[in-house]
Design a protein around this motif. Structure first.
Motif, short mmCIF file in Angstrom:
data_model
loop_
_atom_site.label_atom_id
_atom_site.label_comp_id
_atom_site.label_asym_id
_atom_site.label_seq_id
_atom_site.Cartn_x
_atom_site.Cartn_y
_atom_site.Cartn_z
N ARG A 1 0.85 -1.19 0.00
CA ARG A 1 0.00 0.00 0.00
C ARG A 1 0.88 1.24 0.00
O ARG A 1 2.02 1.20 0.47
CB ARG A 1 -0.88 0.10 1.26
CG ARG A 1 -1.91 -0.99 1.46
CD ARG A 1 -2.60 -0.75 2.80
NE ARG A 1 -3.50 -1.83 3.17
CZ ARG A 1 -4.80 -1.84 2.94
NH1 ARG A 1 -5.35 -0.83 2.33
NH2 ARG A 1 -5.55 -2.86 3.32
N LEU A 2 0.32 2.34 -0.46
CA LEU A 2 0.93 3.65 -0.26
C LEU A 2 0.33 4.27 1.00
O LEU A 2 -0.83 4.03 1.34
CB LEU A 2 0.67 4.56 -1.46
CG LEU A 2 1.22 4.10 -2.81
CD1 LEU A 2 0.83 5.10 -3.90
CD2 LEU A 2 2.72 3.90 -2.77
N VAL A 3 1.14 5.08 1.68
CA VAL A 3 0.69 5.77 2.89
C VAL A 3 1.01 7.25 2.71
O VAL A 3 2.10 7.61 2.23
CB VAL A 3 1.40 5.22 4.14
CG1 VAL A 3 0.85 5.89 5.39
CG2 VAL A 3 1.23 3.71 4.23
N PHE A 4 0.07 8.10 3.07
CA PHE A 4 0.24 9.54 2.87
C PHE A 4 0.76 10.18 4.15
O PHE A 4 0.09 10.14 5.19
CB PHE A 4 -1.09 10.18 2.47
CG PHE A 4 -0.98 11.61 2.03
CD1 PHE A 4 0.16 12.10 1.41
CD2 PHE A 4 -2.06 12.47 2.20
CE1 PHE A 4 0.25 13.41 0.98
CE2 PHE A 4 -1.99 13.79 1.76
CZ PHE A 4 -0.84 14.26 1.16
N GLY A 5 1.93 10.79 4.07
CA GLY A 5 2.45 11.59 5.17
C GLY A 5 2.10 13.04 4.94
O GLY A 5 2.93 13.85 4.51
N SER A 6 0.87 13.39 5.23
CA SER A 6 0.34 14.70 4.82
C SER A 6 1.02 15.86 5.54
O SER A 6 1.20 16.94 4.96
CB SER A 6 -1.17 14.75 5.05
OG SER A 6 -1.49 14.49 6.40
N VAL A 7 1.40 15.67 6.80
CA VAL A 7 2.02 16.77 7.55
C VAL A 7 3.38 17.11 6.95
O VAL A 7 3.70 18.28 6.70
CB VAL A 7 2.13 16.40 9.04
CG1 VAL A 7 2.88 17.49 9.80
CG2 VAL A 7 0.74 16.20 9.65
N ASP A 8 4.20 16.09 6.70
CA ASP A 8 5.51 16.34 6.10
C ASP A 8 5.37 16.84 4.66
O ASP A 8 6.19 17.66 4.21
CB ASP A 8 6.34 15.05 6.13
CG ASP A 8 6.89 14.75 7.50
OD1 ASP A 8 8.04 15.15 7.77
OD2 ASP A 8 6.19 14.15 8.31
N TYR A 9 4.37 16.35 3.96
CA TYR A 9 4.13 16.80 2.58
C TYR A 9 3.87 18.31 2.57
O TYR A 9 4.42 19.04 1.75
CB TYR A 9 2.96 16.03 1.99
CG TYR A 9 2.55 16.46 0.61
CD1 TYR A 9 3.24 16.02 -0.52
CD2 TYR A 9 1.47 17.31 0.42
CE1 TYR A 9 2.87 16.43 -1.80
CE2 TYR A 9 1.08 17.72 -0.85
CZ TYR A 9 1.79 17.27 -1.95
OH TYR A 9 1.41 17.68 -3.21
N CYS A 10 3.03 18.76 3.48
CA CYS A 10 2.73 20.19 3.55
C CYS A 10 3.98 20.99 3.93
O CYS A 10 4.21 22.09 3.40
CB CYS A 10 1.61 20.45 4.55
SG CYS A 10 -0.01 19.92 3.97
N ALA A 11 4.79 20.44 4.83
CA ALA A 11 6.02 21.14 5.19
C ALA A 11 6.97 21.23 4.00
O ALA A 11 7.62 22.26 3.78
CB ALA A 11 6.69 20.41 6.35
N ASP A 12 7.02 20.17 3.20
CA ASP A 12 7.91 20.16 2.03
C ASP A 12 7.49 21.22 1.03
O ASP A 12 8.34 21.84 0.38
CB ASP A 12 7.89 18.77 1.39
CG ASP A 12 8.88 18.63 0.25
OD1 ASP A 12 10.06 19.02 0.44
OD2 ASP A 12 8.50 18.14 -0.82
N LEU A 13 6.18 21.42 0.87
CA LEU A 13 5.69 22.40 -0.10
C LEU A 13 5.39 23.76 0.51
O LEU A 13 4.93 24.66 -0.19
CB LEU A 13 4.42 21.87 -0.78
CG LEU A 13 4.63 20.98 -2.00
CD1 LEU A 13 5.22 19.63 -1.60
CD2 LEU A 13 3.33 20.78 -2.76
#
Length: 266
Positions: free
Chosen positions: A136-148
């Motif tokens: 499965r894929l898992v979404f790391g949304s908090v880190d994703y937002c920090a990256d962008l």
């Protein structure tokens, strides 16, 4: 080790440095316990946390989140999980296809859960999902937002979540798992987040506290109204028919079967 696909609606993180909490985490009845060697563990405690890895505290699936490629702890983490043989390994900052393929080749069949939490990771999501061993894929949304450098907002994250759902479907793997809700004292927000993730095709949501497990699991289970609808549809038989003003044909029948199958898994 679980050798068949298992529901992963509400997996629960627990710091691997807190072995006294392992059994408590399992008692919350998550779909899996995630022993976390990464964010939840201070640098000074990394080695002790790795030494504390265990799976004898539960019969539930056990996942280990290791430290990312390039950190001082990554290689030792890989050796530890090879010895432990958890049900899956969660790989943070998954974005390099060659690196992930190498990790998978060295883990002797342990399922991989790439954690997509960067712009580059999202751009590679379809290729990541297609790699051998990826469950499965898992979404790391908090880190994703920090990256962008973007706001962690449900509407703004819809394109990213939708891409993970699409990537998983194209690759023929199970639907992805959504990231965490960091607010611990707002169950309504937690449930709204989980219902939103389910509505767009995600299959579960990461939990960071035992109290989050039950509401998240419930949100990803079919409601009684859905179950009743599915039974009415299937009772009507094959072919195009009309039920309560709705045209029922093959796609609707498939949806009804999926609802009842999800009910059996809950």
């Amino acid at each position: 080790m679980v050798t068949h696909p298992w529901p992963l609606r509400a997996p629960l993180f627990v710091p691997a440095s807190r072995a006294n909490l392992f059994a408590k985490a399992a008692a919350a009845a998550p779909d899996a316990v995630i022993l976390d060697l990464e964010d939840a563990v201070a640098e000074a405690d990394k080695d002790a946390a790795r030494d504390a890895l265990d799976r004898r505290f539960t019969d539930r699936p056990v996942i280990v989140r290791i430290n990312p490629v390039g950190t001082p702890w990554h290689e030792a983490d890989l050796r530890a999980v090879t010895h432990l043989q958890p049900d899956a390994v969660m790989i943070p900052k998954s974005e390099d296809l060659a690196q992930l393929a190498k990790i998978g080749a060295g883990l002797d069949g342990i399922a991989l859960l790439p954690l997509v939490e960067t712009a580059r990771g999202l751009a590679q999501a379809r290729q990541l999902a297609a790699l051998p061993g990826v469950r499965r894929l898992v979404f790391g949304s908090v880190d994703y937002c920090a990256d962008l450098a973007m706001t962690h907002d449900r509407a703004l994250l819809l394109p990213a979540r939708s891409e993970l759902v699409l990537a998983s479907r194209i690759a023929g793997i199970a639907a992805p798992i959504d990231g965490v809700t960091t607010t611990l004292d707002d169950t309504d927000l937690l449930v709204e987040d989980a219902l939103h993730a389910r509505a767009i095709g995600m299959a579960g949501k990461l939990c960071i506290h035992p109290a989050q497990v039950a509401p998240v699991r419930q949100a990803f289970c079919p409601a009684e109204t859905e179950i009743a609808w599915a039974r009415r549809v299937l009772a009507a038989g094959d072919g195009a028919v009309r039920i309560a003003g709705e045209m029922v044909d093959a796609p609707v029948l498939a949806k009804a079967r999926a609802i009842l199958a999800a009910t059996r898994e809950s």
